[in-house]
Design a protein around this motif. Structure first.
Motif: not given
Length: 121
Positions: A91-95, A41-44, A83-86
């Motif tokens: 991008s963020i790993a999502v399920v 995913g992508r952090v919006v 929070w600090n990494q994104h």
């Protein structure tokens, strides 16, 4: 008499609503553990709420696409490390759930739930 009934009913309704929200999310996490599909995913947006607590609540709004290419969005409460990494746009790993692609969670939460299930077995 009406005031007394409201004074009793309103707190009970609020507690019931909170229990239903927690139970719903628990069922969603169970679905993600059993039928989850990993994706990117992508952090919006990064959302920080400072309330009466000493530590701010941090949430990430992210978007992702399911296997059919449909776009979905979700907001998730995350620990400081996530929070600090994104930052926004990363991008963020999502399920997401195969049967209900609108149900999702960050991968780290699903991993925690999987570990909890494995401990119970």
């Amino acid at each position: 008499m009406t005031t007394l009934a409201l004074a009793i009913a309103l707190p009970l309704l609020l507690v019931l609503a909170m229990v239903l929200v927690v139970a719903r999310r628990g069922l969603q996490l169970r679905l993600l553990v059993e039928d989850g599909v990993e994706t990117e995913g992508r952090v919006v947006e990064r959302i920080k709420h400072t309330g009466s607590t000493y530590q701010a609540q941090k949430r990430l709004r992210y978007e992702y696409r399911d296997g059919r290419g449909e776009r979905h969005e979700h907001v998730s409460l995350v620990p400081d490390s996530v929070w600090n990494q994104h930052p926004r746009g990363t991008s963020i790993a999502v399920v997401y759930a195969r049967r209900k692609p609108h149900v999702s969670a960050p991968l780290h939460l699903v991993r925690q739930a999987r570990e909890a299930v494995d401990r119970d077995d």
